[in-house]
Scaffold this motif. Structure first.
Motif, PDB file in Angstrom:
ATOM      1  N   ALA A 154       0.976  -1.298  -0.022  1.00 19.95           N
ATOM      2  CA  ALA A 154      -0.036   0.046   0.026  1.00 19.95           C
ATOM      3  C   ALA A 154       0.940   1.122  -0.193  1.00 19.95           C
ATOM      4  CB  ALA A 154      -0.893   0.155   1.109  1.00 19.95           C
ATOM      5  N   ASP A 155       0.496   2.376  -0.866  1.00 19.63           N
ATOM      6  CA  ASP A 155       1.277   3.332  -0.927  1.00 19.63           C
ATOM      7  C   ASP A 155       2.893   3.215  -1.041  1.00 19.63           C
ATOM      8  OD1 ASP A 155       1.614   6.099  -1.554  1.00 19.63           O
ATOM      9  OD2 ASP A 155       1.889   6.690   0.819  1.00 19.63           O
ATOM     10  N   SER A 156       3.175   2.273  -2.062  1.00 15.48           N
ATOM     11  CA  SER A 156       4.599   1.767  -1.922  1.00 15.48           C
ATOM     12  C   SER A 156       5.104   1.768  -3.576  1.00 15.48           C
ATOM     13  CB  SER A 156       4.756   0.405  -1.586  1.00 15.48           C
ATOM     14  OG  SER A 156       4.380   0.237  -0.261  1.00 15.48           O
ATOM     15  N   THR A 157       6.285   1.845  -3.713  1.00 14.46           N
ATOM     16  CA  THR A 157       6.703   2.001  -5.095  1.00 14.46           C
ATOM     17  C   THR A 157       7.838   0.628  -5.285  1.00 14.46           C
ATOM     18  OG1 THR A 157       6.840   4.439  -5.270  1.00 14.46           O
ATOM     19  CG2 THR A 157       8.384   3.126  -6.635  1.00 14.46           C
ATOM     20  N   VAL A 158       7.474   0.041  -6.448  1.00 16.37           N
ATOM     21  CA  VAL A 158       8.446  -1.346  -6.740  1.00 16.37           C
ATOM     22  C   VAL A 158       9.278  -0.854  -8.178  1.00 16.37           C
ATOM     23  CG1 VAL A 158       8.261  -3.631  -7.445  1.00 16.37           C
ATOM     24  CG2 VAL A 158       6.632  -2.661  -5.874  1.00 16.37           C
ATOM     25  N   ARG A 159      10.630  -0.747  -7.799  1.00 15.70           N
ATOM     26  CA  ARG A 159      11.330  -0.544  -8.913  1.00 15.70           C
ATOM     27  C   ARG A 159      12.157  -1.893  -9.431  1.00 15.70           C
ATOM     28  NH1 ARG A 159      14.399   5.094  -9.612  1.00 15.70           N
ATOM     29  NH2 ARG A 159      12.355   5.359 -10.519  1.00 15.70           N
TER      30      ARG A 159
ATOM     31  N   ARG B 111       0.466   3.817 -11.032  1.00 15.83           N
ATOM     32  CA  ARG B 111       1.272   4.516 -11.838  1.00 15.83           C
ATOM     33  C   ARG B 111       2.378   3.689 -12.459  1.00 15.83           C
ATOM     34  NH1 ARG B 111       1.865   8.822 -15.457  1.00 15.83           N
ATOM     35  NH2 ARG B 111       3.779  10.162 -14.941  1.00 15.83           N
ATOM     36  N   VAL B 112       2.972   3.649 -13.563  1.00 10.37           N
ATOM     37  CA  VAL B 112       3.775   3.020 -14.194  1.00 10.37           C
ATOM     38  C   VAL B 112       4.887   3.914 -15.168  1.00 10.37           C
ATOM     39  CG1 VAL B 112       4.351   0.721 -15.725  1.00 10.37           C
ATOM     40  CG2 VAL B 112       2.498   0.963 -14.259  1.00 10.37           C
ATOM     41  N   THR B 113       6.155   3.598 -14.733  1.00 10.13           N
ATOM     42  CA  THR B 113       7.129   4.327 -15.800  1.00 10.13           C
ATOM     43  C   THR B 113       8.205   3.045 -16.088  1.00 10.13           C
ATOM     44  OG1 THR B 113       8.466   4.938 -13.829  1.00 10.13           O
ATOM     45  CG2 THR B 113       6.923   6.385 -14.591  1.00 10.13           C
TER      46      THR B 113
ATOM     47  N   SER C 183      14.509  -0.497 -16.592  1.00  9.15           N
ATOM     48  CA  SER C 183      14.016  -0.170 -15.222  1.00  9.15           C
ATOM     49  C   SER C 183      12.458   0.157 -15.567  1.00  9.15           C
ATOM     50  CB  SER C 183      14.709   1.167 -14.816  1.00  9.15           C
ATOM     51  OG  SER C 183      14.228   1.184 -13.344  1.00  9.15           O
ATOM     52  N   VAL C 184      11.594  -0.947 -14.790  1.00  7.22           N
ATOM     53  CA  VAL C 184      10.178  -0.585 -14.875  1.00  7.22           C
ATOM     54  C   VAL C 184       9.945  -0.140 -13.164  1.00  7.22           C
ATOM     55  CG1 VAL C 184       8.128  -1.669 -14.959  1.00  7.22           C
ATOM     56  CG2 VAL C 184      10.279  -2.280 -16.566  1.00  7.22           C
ATOM     57  N   THR C 185       9.119   0.768 -13.048  1.00  4.46           N
ATOM     58  CA  THR C 185       8.755   1.149 -11.444  1.00  4.46           C
ATOM     59  C   THR C 185       7.272   1.322 -11.517  1.00  4.46           C
ATOM     60  OG1 THR C 185      10.687   2.723 -11.551  1.00  4.46           O
ATOM     61  CG2 THR C 185       8.941   3.064  -9.846  1.00  4.46           C
ATOM     62  N   LEU C 186       6.711   0.699 -10.499  1.00  2.19           N
ATOM     63  CA  LEU C 186       5.208   0.450 -10.320  1.00  2.19           C
ATOM     64  C   LEU C 186       4.968   1.301  -8.980  1.00  2.19           C
ATOM     65  CD1 LEU C 186       4.584  -3.133 -10.895  1.00  2.19           C
ATOM     66  CD2 LEU C 186       4.701  -1.410 -12.681  1.00  2.19           C
ATOM     67  N   HIS C 187       3.747   2.080  -8.946  1.00  2.00           N
ATOM     68  CA  HIS C 187       3.341   2.440  -7.705  1.00  2.00           C
ATOM     69  C   HIS C 187       1.714   1.873  -7.486  1.00  2.00           C
ATOM     70  CE1 HIS C 187       1.155   5.650  -5.221  1.00  2.00           C
ATOM     71  NE2 HIS C 187       2.027   5.125  -4.450  1.00  2.00           N
ATOM     72  N   LEU C 188       1.557   1.608  -6.305  1.00  6.91           N
ATOM     73  CA  LEU C 188       0.439   1.250  -5.793  1.00  6.91           C
ATOM     74  C   LEU C 188      -0.122   1.907  -4.721  1.00  6.91           C
ATOM     75  CD1 LEU C 188       2.137  -1.519  -6.994  1.00  6.91           C
ATOM     76  CD2 LEU C 188       0.402  -2.969  -5.849  1.00  6.91           C
ATOM     77  N   ALA C 189      -1.058   2.888  -4.937  1.00  9.75           N
ATOM     78  CA  ALA C 189      -1.500   3.685  -4.132  1.00  9.75           C
ATOM     79  C   ALA C 189      -2.430   2.928  -2.933  1.00  9.75           C
ATOM     80  CB  ALA C 189      -2.453   4.683  -4.466  1.00  9.75           C
ATOM     81  N   ASP C 190      -3.199   1.991  -3.195  1.00 13.12           N
ATOM     82  CA  ASP C 190      -4.160   1.367  -2.283  1.00 13.12           C
ATOM     83  C   ASP C 190      -3.480  -0.236  -2.052  1.00 13.12           C
ATOM     84  OD1 ASP C 190      -5.879   3.410  -2.237  1.00 13.12           O
ATOM     85  OD2 ASP C 190      -7.022   2.372  -3.978  1.00 13.12           O
TER      86      ASP C 190
ATOM     87  N   GLY D  23       5.676   5.482  -0.582  1.00 11.60           N
ATOM     88  CA  GLY D  23       5.116   6.520  -1.439  1.00 11.60           C
ATOM     89  C   GLY D  23       5.322   6.460  -3.004  1.00 11.60           C
ATOM     90  N   ASN D  24       4.880   7.534  -3.410  1.00  5.31           N
ATOM     91  CA  ASN D  24       4.816   7.299  -4.984  1.00  5.31           C
ATOM     92  C   ASN D  24       6.197   7.978  -5.722  1.00  5.31           C
ATOM     93  OD1 ASN D  24       4.528   7.649  -7.834  1.00  5.31           O
ATOM     94  ND2 ASN D  24       2.753   8.838  -7.664  1.00  5.31           N
ATOM     95  N   GLN D  25       7.255   7.080  -6.022  1.00  7.69           N
ATOM     96  CA  GLN D  25       8.418   7.467  -6.377  1.00  7.69           C
ATOM     97  C   GLN D  25       8.644   6.907  -7.820  1.00  7.69           C
ATOM     98  OE1 GLN D  25      11.808   7.479  -3.752  1.00  7.69           O
ATOM     99  NE2 GLN D  25      10.508   6.728  -1.831  1.00  7.69           N
ATOM    100  N   ALA D  26       7.541   6.809  -8.507  1.00  5.86           N
ATOM    101  CA  ALA D  26       7.936   6.295  -9.765  1.00  5.86           C
ATOM    102  C   ALA D  26       8.409   7.030 -10.861  1.00  5.86           C
ATOM    103  CB  ALA D  26       6.254   6.051 -10.368  1.00  5.86           C
ATOM    104  N   GLU D  27       8.428   8.480 -10.521  1.00  7.60           N
ATOM    105  CA  GLU D  27       9.286   9.355 -11.482  1.00  7.60           C
ATOM    106  C   GLU D  27      10.523   9.885 -10.844  1.00  7.60           C
ATOM    107  OE1 GLU D  27       6.705  12.571 -12.859  1.00  7.60           O
ATOM    108  OE2 GLU D  27       5.255  11.063 -13.533  1.00  7.60           O
ATOM    109  N   ALA D  28      10.859   9.052  -9.746  1.00  4.41           N
ATOM    110  CA  ALA D  28      12.215   9.610  -8.966  1.00  4.41           C
ATOM    111  C   ALA D  28      13.425   8.842  -9.703  1.00  4.41           C
ATOM    112  CB  ALA D  28      11.909   9.230  -7.511  1.00  4.41           C
ATOM    113  N   ALA D  29      14.525   9.841  -9.800  1.00  8.66           N
ATOM    114  CA  ALA D  29      15.736   9.460 -10.310  1.00  8.66           C
ATOM    115  C   ALA D  29      16.482   8.792  -9.260  1.00  8.66           C
ATOM    116  CB  ALA D  29      16.488  10.539 -10.721  1.00  8.66           C
ATOM    117  N   VAL D  30      16.547   8.950  -8.071  1.00  5.83           N
ATOM    118  CA  VAL D  30      17.110   8.354  -6.881  1.00  5.83           C
ATOM    119  C   VAL D  30      15.778   7.952  -5.818  1.00  5.83           C
ATOM    120  CG1 VAL D  30      18.650   8.241  -5.231  1.00  5.83           C
ATOM    121  CG2 VAL D  30      19.223   9.184  -7.381  1.00  5.83           C
ATOM    122  N   LEU D  31      15.708   6.900  -5.583  1.00  4.45           N
ATOM    123  CA  LEU D  31      14.754   6.279  -4.663  1.00  4.45           C
ATOM    124  C   LEU D  31      15.289   6.636  -3.341  1.00  4.45           C
ATOM    125  CD1 LEU D  31      13.802   2.701  -5.919  1.00  4.45           C
ATOM    126  CD2 LEU D  31      12.473   4.896  -6.392  1.00  4.45           C
TER     127      LEU D  31
END
Length: 406
Positions: free
Chosen positions: A43-48, A77-79, A133-140, A162-170
């Motif tokens: 929940a409210d996490s980013t997976v890169r 969100r996906v980037t 590099s594939v990054t996912l954010h799951l709000a819920d 949190g939502n770090q899908a667009e962050a250059a550095v986590l």
């Protein structure tokens, strides 16, 4: 309003260039706290996570899997981006390389239980062998603990709050050696390009290979193929998984059960390599009758796989089973070894496969053919070292992957 549908033509077609077999995540492979525990997972996490594609292309799209989820998978969100230094297993991305991923024009998707979603095509040229590099954010997050992953990634991924899908550095990232939810990358490739899909167990999944080193035997086969202009367009879809079996579910569904999803439904598959059966022999009783039965059943199962793949005009290549004397699968009476020899005899001489890949010959000790070459043995007498995986890659005849043109 009519939608535009892309069809294979002279401009190219979609092929699977990277895959990971979806599995139900075991408790020990769930995300660590606080990403799993109380409440929804991640929940409210980013997976890169990083993956190395095989064949390249001018566009890409992703496959996200909720195959084993019992609840919907809400992806917020996906980037995609290129990792810092172009390396596998790093969390930072190259500035300016990030691209948003959409689904039917939307930035988010809710993948139903048991389903998968394919993203919209994205203009991002990927040369062969690129690390993505594939990054996912799951709000819920996802409700429950039945989530889909591929535990044996041999690649470092990162979880972050949190939502770090667009962050250059986590910020505050936690490393884990699993892939979550991501099951495939496809590229729009030239007309002659096609995919070799591989059904296998931990020997194909890469147990014994180097974490973040991409030196499993399918990786090393790809490196060899792309150096030859005749096979430079071959992509490899590695659908191996540790503990997997052909006949019965184990770690993941049996090969017979997952063939449609993991091979026949993949884009651009022209060939299938089958290198699986050791776990079937090793988990059956070590009696003569039990081993004869499992060997006979394996041969019948291979015939089923061949028949189903041929119906989709896919050539099927059978790999002989490698030695395991001295391992936890060995038995004093030699019944499992006798069964392995019987299975290998059918693979070589039964006439069912379109061609044979003799991994047994490549890996066995000439002085004791029941055992692996010592230099190829990672130490448990079953799994191979990177040098052993190189021997398997070198044993795969490249001529089998040269497409015939009219």
């Amino acid at each position: 309003m009519e939608s535009e549908v892309e069809v294979p033509d002279e401009a190219g077609h979609w092929i699977a260039t990277w895959t990971a077999m979806p599995q139900l995540t075991e408790p020990d492979n769930l995300p660590p706290a606080p990403y799993a525990g109380e409440g929804p997972v991640l929940a409210d996490s980013t997976v890169r996570q990083t993956v190395r594609v095989t064949a390249g292309g001018s566009r890409l799209r992703l496959r996200l899997s909720n195959a084993f989820g019992r609840t919907p998978l809400p992806i917020t969100r996906v980037t995609v981006a290129l990792p810092d230094g172009g390396l596998a297993g790093v969390s930072a991305i190259q500035p300016g390389s990030l691209r948003p991923v959409t689904f039917h024009g939307r930035p988010s998707a809710v993948v139903p239980a048991g389903a998968q979603f394919v993203s919209d095509p994205l203009d991002l040229a990927l040369p062969p062998g690129t690390v993505l590099s594939v990054t996912l954010h799951l709000a819920d997050g996802q409700a429950g603990t039945d989530i889909t992953s591929h535990p044996g990634s041999r690649t470092t991924s990162y979880l972050a709050p949190g939502n770090q899908a667009e962050a250059a550095v986590l910020t505050g990232a936690t490393p884990v050696e699993h892939w979550y939810f991501l099951s495939g990358v496809e590229v729009w490739a030239a007309p002659g390009a096609a995919t070799l899909a591989l059904i296998g167990d931990s020997l194909t999944d890469g147990r014994g290979s180097t974490t973040n080193g991409n030196d499993r035997w399918p990786d090393q086969l790809f490196d060899r193929l792309r150096a030859d202009p005749r096979t430079a367009g071959v992509a490899i879809a590695n659908q191996g998984a540790g503990g997997n079996r052909v006949l019965n579910d184990g770690l993941g569904p049996a090969a017979l059960a997952r063939l449609d999803r993991d091979v026949l439904a993949q884009s651009g598959v022209a060939w299938l390599g089958v290198f699986e059966g050791v776990n079937d022999l090793g988990t059956a009783e070590a009696t003569e009758d039990a081993q004869k039965k499992v060997a006979d059943d394996l041969i019948a199962a291979y015939d089923q796989i061949i028949t189903r793949a041929h119906a989709q005009h896919i050539q099927v290549y059978g790999a002989t089973l490698t030695p395991f004397a001295g391992s936890f699968y060995d038995d004093d009476q030699g019944h499992r070894e006798a069964a392995r020899q019987a299975v290998n005899e059918w693979i070589r001489d039964g006439g069912g496969f379109d061609a044979v890949i003799d991994f047994d010959r490549a890996a066995r000790d000439p002085g004791d053919p029941r055992r692996l070459v010592a230099a190829y043995d990672v130490g448990d007498h079953l799994h191979l070292s990177p040098a052993g995986y190189r021997a398997l890659a070198d044993a795969f005849p490249a001529r089998l992957l040269i497409r015939q043109r009219d």
